[in-house]
Design a protein around this motif. Structure first.
Motif, mmCIF file in Angstrom:
data_model
loop_
_atom_site.group_PDB
_atom_site.id
_atom_site.type_symbol
_atom_site.label_atom_id
_atom_site.label_comp_id
_atom_site.label_asym_id
_atom_site.label_seq_id
_atom_site.Cartn_x
_atom_site.Cartn_y
_atom_site.Cartn_z
ATOM 1 N N ALA A 7 0.833 -1.197 0.000
ATOM 2 C CA ALA A 7 0.000 0.000 0.000
ATOM 3 C C ALA A 7 0.871 1.251 0.000
ATOM 4 C CB ALA A 7 -0.923 -0.011 1.213
ATOM 5 N N ALA A 8 2.044 1.171 0.654
ATOM 6 C CA ALA A 8 2.960 2.317 0.687
ATOM 7 C C ALA A 8 3.503 2.644 -0.696
ATOM 8 C CB ALA A 8 4.105 2.041 1.652
ATOM 9 N N ASP A 9 3.747 1.627 -1.549
ATOM 10 C CA ASP A 9 4.196 1.866 -2.926
ATOM 11 C C ASP A 9 3.159 2.687 -3.682
ATOM 12 O OD1 ASP A 9 6.699 0.324 -3.068
ATOM 13 O OD2 ASP A 9 5.433 -1.440 -2.856
ATOM 14 N N VAL A 10 1.909 2.265 -3.578
ATOM 15 C CA VAL A 10 0.821 2.928 -4.302
ATOM 16 C C VAL A 10 0.620 4.346 -3.777
ATOM 17 C CG1 VAL A 10 -1.629 2.826 -4.884
ATOM 18 C CG2 VAL A 10 -0.294 0.713 -4.767
ATOM 19 N N TYR A 11 0.625 4.489 -2.456
ATOM 20 C CA TYR A 11 0.432 5.811 -1.848
ATOM 21 C C TYR A 11 1.540 6.771 -2.270
ATOM 22 C CZ TYR A 11 -0.007 9.441 1.724
ATOM 23 O OH TYR A 11 -0.140 10.644 2.375
ATOM 24 N N ALA A 12 2.794 6.311 -2.192
ATOM 25 C CA ALA A 12 3.924 7.166 -2.556
ATOM 26 C C ALA A 12 3.853 7.572 -4.026
ATOM 27 C CB ALA A 12 5.233 6.446 -2.268
ATOM 28 N N ASP A 13 3.489 6.632 -4.888
ATOM 29 C CA ASP A 13 3.364 6.921 -6.319
ATOM 30 C C ASP A 13 2.294 7.976 -6.574
ATOM 31 O OD1 ASP A 13 3.516 6.694 -9.137
ATOM 32 O OD2 ASP A 13 1.956 5.154 -9.121
ATOM 33 N N GLU A 14 1.125 7.787 -6.005
ATOM 34 C CA GLU A 14 0.024 8.729 -6.240
ATOM 35 C C GLU A 14 0.336 10.105 -5.662
ATOM 36 O OE1 GLU A 14 -3.314 6.705 -4.558
ATOM 37 O OE2 GLU A 14 -3.621 5.437 -6.340
ATOM 38 N N LEU A 15 0.978 10.139 -4.501
ATOM 39 C CA LEU A 15 1.306 11.422 -3.884
ATOM 40 C C LEU A 15 2.343 12.182 -4.704
ATOM 41 C CD1 LEU A 15 0.920 13.317 -1.471
ATOM 42 C CD2 LEU A 15 2.700 12.033 -0.269
ATOM 43 N N LEU A 16 3.388 11.486 -5.153
ATOM 44 C CA LEU A 16 4.420 12.155 -5.942
ATOM 45 C C LEU A 16 3.889 12.595 -7.298
ATOM 46 C CD1 LEU A 16 7.421 9.846 -5.020
ATOM 47 C CD2 LEU A 16 7.250 12.296 -4.538
ATOM 48 N N GLU A 17 3.044 11.771 -7.922
ATOM 49 C CA GLU A 17 2.446 12.179 -9.202
ATOM 50 C C GLU A 17 1.604 13.433 -9.025
ATOM 51 O OE1 GLU A 17 -0.474 12.687 -12.278
ATOM 52 O OE2 GLU A 17 -0.989 11.903 -10.292
ATOM 53 N N SER A 18 0.851 13.503 -7.934
ATOM 54 C CA SER A 18 0.012 14.671 -7.675
ATOM 55 C C SER A 18 0.850 15.925 -7.446
ATOM 56 C CB SER A 18 -0.873 14.401 -6.448
ATOM 57 O OG SER A 18 -1.581 15.554 -6.079
ATOM 58 N N ARG A 19 1.902 15.793 -6.656
ATOM 59 C CA ARG A 19 2.728 16.967 -6.314
ATOM 60 C C ARG A 19 3.590 17.414 -7.500
ATOM 61 N NH1 ARG A 19 3.555 17.360 -0.544
ATOM 62 N NH2 ARG A 19 1.523 16.939 0.411
ATOM 63 N N LEU A 20 4.294 16.466 -8.124
ATOM 64 C CA LEU A 20 5.170 16.823 -9.246
ATOM 65 C C LEU A 20 4.365 17.243 -10.469
ATOM 66 C CD1 LEU A 20 7.842 13.988 -8.887
ATOM 67 C CD2 LEU A 20 8.139 16.412 -8.343
ATOM 68 N N GLY A 21 3.170 16.671 -10.612
ATOM 69 C CA GLY A 21 2.329 17.003 -11.754
ATOM 70 C C GLY A 21 1.823 18.430 -11.756
ATOM 71 N N LYS A 22 1.923 19.098 -10.619
ATOM 72 C CA LYS A 22 1.473 20.492 -10.530
ATOM 73 C C LYS A 22 2.541 21.482 -10.981
ATOM 74 C CE LYS A 22 -1.784 19.603 -6.761
ATOM 75 N NZ LYS A 22 -2.108 19.848 -5.330
ATOM 76 N N LEU A 23 3.752 20.998 -11.187
ATOM 77 C CA LEU A 23 4.841 21.889 -11.609
ATOM 78 C C LEU A 23 4.716 22.182 -13.104
ATOM 79 C CD1 LEU A 23 7.859 20.288 -9.700
ATOM 80 C CD2 LEU A 23 6.440 22.229 -9.004
ATOM 81 N N ALA A 24 4.768 23.446 -13.454
ATOM 82 C CA ALA A 24 4.585 23.847 -14.859
ATOM 83 C C ALA A 24 5.697 23.314 -15.752
ATOM 84 C CB ALA A 24 4.524 25.375 -14.953
ATOM 85 N N CYS A 25 6.861 23.060 -15.193
ATOM 86 C CA CYS A 25 8.000 22.625 -16.009
ATOM 87 C C CYS A 25 8.049 21.114 -16.210
ATOM 88 C CB CYS A 25 9.306 23.115 -15.404
ATOM 89 S SG CYS A 25 9.634 22.449 -13.756
ATOM 90 N N VAL A 26 7.138 20.373 -15.595
ATOM 91 C CA VAL A 26 7.088 18.921 -15.746
ATOM 92 C C VAL A 26 6.021 18.556 -16.769
ATOM 93 C CG1 VAL A 26 6.578 16.724 -14.601
ATOM 94 C CG2 VAL A 26 7.947 18.469 -13.425
ATOM 95 N N GLY A 27 6.439 17.835 -17.810
ATOM 96 C CA GLY A 27 5.503 17.466 -18.864
ATOM 97 C C GLY A 27 5.056 16.022 -18.810
#
Length: 311
Positions: free
Chosen positions: A57-77
């Motif tokens: 569950a920690a793998d899935v949680y970490a993945d979803e959290l990082l995707e959400s946070r990094l995905g908000k950066l304008a420089c990340v495509g």
């Protein structure tokens, strides 16, 4: 150059350092939540990731959290993860390839785990030569981050989402004092067994089964880490995009060498997102001996510049 995702050919070179800083700061601010999840997300999900490994569950949680946070950066495509079959297209910008929780099986025994991030200037899968930055976080007694750019490597202490410089310029010694080798010994090649016997006579064994923790030992004390090809894994175990490339980039920028059986890991031709590879990284002298023992290319073990010694 890879083909999945928009890449960042239109991203100005001057903007790249600012983007790497934003990515590093975002990961640092995410660390407190990730550490909390180690206590509350320890059960298995009953599902396997694209590499066939059962996810906690920690793998899935970490993945979803990082995707959400990094995905908000304008420089990340593009966001890609070891836990997902395909990259997520976010917009126009750099590509990030993430191993959200390296060594997650160590959670049950309370041993070291980490997070690995590679920042590629190109679509995925990408060559290691497309990396403009890489980092890993080590969740040990303290939480630290090793951050590499084309200017070198810096080690940080992460506390409550903030980072403080611990080592401003990480540099590997010529030889070092530790080694860590993965995989069942009976499945190693004869040449690698000979190398292992030679190394054991002069270096101390440090191996815990989490790539980040094991490589951090090498970066702290000098030496060599290896996960060779095995009889049951002829292509290697570690993922090129998410683990091997970022780790090799960090080690080479610290003045060390990387190798995958034929050449620098960073020169490996990327064929698919979840491609595997053997991985050898470390100080120049033991890596030069390894390359010679395995019958590969030779390199000058005195090379200590920040430029790739394979160019």
């Amino acid at each position: 150059m890879g083909t999945s995702g928009p890449g960042s050919n239109d991203l100005k070179t001057a903007e790249e350092p600012a983007c790497i800083t934003s990515i590093v700061d975002t990961v640092a601010k995410t660390v407190p939540k990730l550490r909390t999840a180690f206590e509350t997300h320890r059960s298995y999900e009953g599902e396997a990731n694209p590499s066939g490994e059962e996810m906690l569950a920690a793998d899935v949680y970490a993945d979803e959290l990082l995707e959400s946070r990094l995905g908000k950066l304008a420089c990340v495509g593009t966001y890609a993860s070891e836990e997902r079959a395909d990259p997520v297209s976010i917009g126009s910008g750099l590509s990030v390839a993430v191993d959200p929780l390296d060594g997650s099986s160590n959670l049950s025994s309370n041993n070291g785990v980490g997070t690995i991030v590679g920042v590629y200037d190109g679509g995925l899968p990408a060559s290691g030569r497309d990396l403009i930055g890489a980092m890993y976080v080590l969740y040990g007694p303290t939480t630290t981050a090793m951050v590499a750019t084309r200017d070198g490597v810096t080690e940080y202490l992460l506390t409550q989402g903030e980072r403080e410089v611990l080592t401003p310029s990480v540099s590997l010694p010529e030889t070092g004092t530790v080694y860590g080798f993965g995989g069942p010994v009976p499945e190693w090649s004869g040449a690698f067994r000979r190398y292992s016997m030679s190394v054991q006579r002069r270096l101390k064994r440090r191996y815990g089964g989490a790539l980040v923790a094991d490589v951090n030992q090498v970066l702290s004390h000098g030496g060599v880490f290896a996960y060779p090809r095995l009889e049951t894994r002829p292509s290697g175990k570690l993922r090129l995009q998410f683990e091997a490339n970022p780790i090799a980039f960090i080690v080479e920028q610290a003045g060390g060498l990387s190798y995958q059986g034929e050449r620098s890991v960073l020169d490996t031709e990327p064929e698919r997102l979840h491609q595997r590879t053997p991985l050898f990284v470390g100080s120049p002298e033991p890596l030069a001996e390894l390359i010679e023992t395995l019958g590969g290319a030779t390199t000058d073990p005195t090379v200590t510049t920040r430029e790739s010694p394979w160019d």
